[in-house]
Design a protein around this motif. Sequence first.
Motif, PDB file in Angstrom:
ATOM      1  N   GLU A  71       0.885  -1.163   0.000  1.00 24.56           N
ATOM      2  CA  GLU A  71       0.000   0.000   0.000  1.00 24.56           C
ATOM      3  C   GLU A  71       0.916   1.203   0.000  1.00 24.56           C
ATOM      4  OE1 GLU A  71      -3.266   0.425   2.616  1.00 24.56           O
ATOM      5  OE2 GLU A  71      -3.577  -1.728   2.728  1.00 24.56           O
ATOM      6  N   THR A  95       1.856   4.968   0.440  1.00 21.39           N
ATOM      7  CA  THR A  95       1.400   6.167   1.134  1.00 21.39           C
ATOM      8  C   THR A  95       2.031   7.380   0.457  1.00 21.39           C
ATOM      9  OG1 THR A  95       3.215   5.987   2.718  1.00 21.39           O
ATOM     10  CG2 THR A  95       1.133   5.002   3.349  1.00 21.39           C
ATOM     11  N   LYS A 116      -0.055  14.201  -2.485  1.00 21.75           N
ATOM     12  CA  LYS A 116      -1.515  14.172  -2.386  1.00 21.75           C
ATOM     13  C   LYS A 116      -2.130  15.398  -3.051  1.00 21.75           C
ATOM     14  CE  LYS A 116      -2.097  11.507   1.859  1.00 21.75           C
ATOM     15  NZ  LYS A 116      -2.549  11.560   3.257  1.00 21.75           N
TER      16      LYS A 116
END
Length: 106
Positions: A21, A23, A29
């Motif tokens: 996963e 991040t 972002k």
Amino acid sequence: MSLSELTADVESAYAALDDAEITLDGESKMELAMLQAALEEDDPATLVRRGIHMLFQSTTETGKLDFHLRGAYDVTYDEYLSGMTYEEMTGGTNPTSSDDDRRYQF
């Protein structure tokens, strides 16, 4: 390192991605959110995939991928794709060249 070691490392990294996963930091972002809004893309994974494709293509086209592969594994991406080194493709021999032939080599 060698072609077989590169193949093993790629296969290992590929298998590890199944469980990974990823991040993102705040900057990543924000950039991903901006791209989603501007490109009207609901699925951020699509943009991540497109980004990976673009980075891979750019790294390949500029020769950076071959540079790093040659330094770490002593092979190029073409050798990896073919499954054999250039030396193996040519029978492991280098024809002798005269000084006149050298002027045509780049």
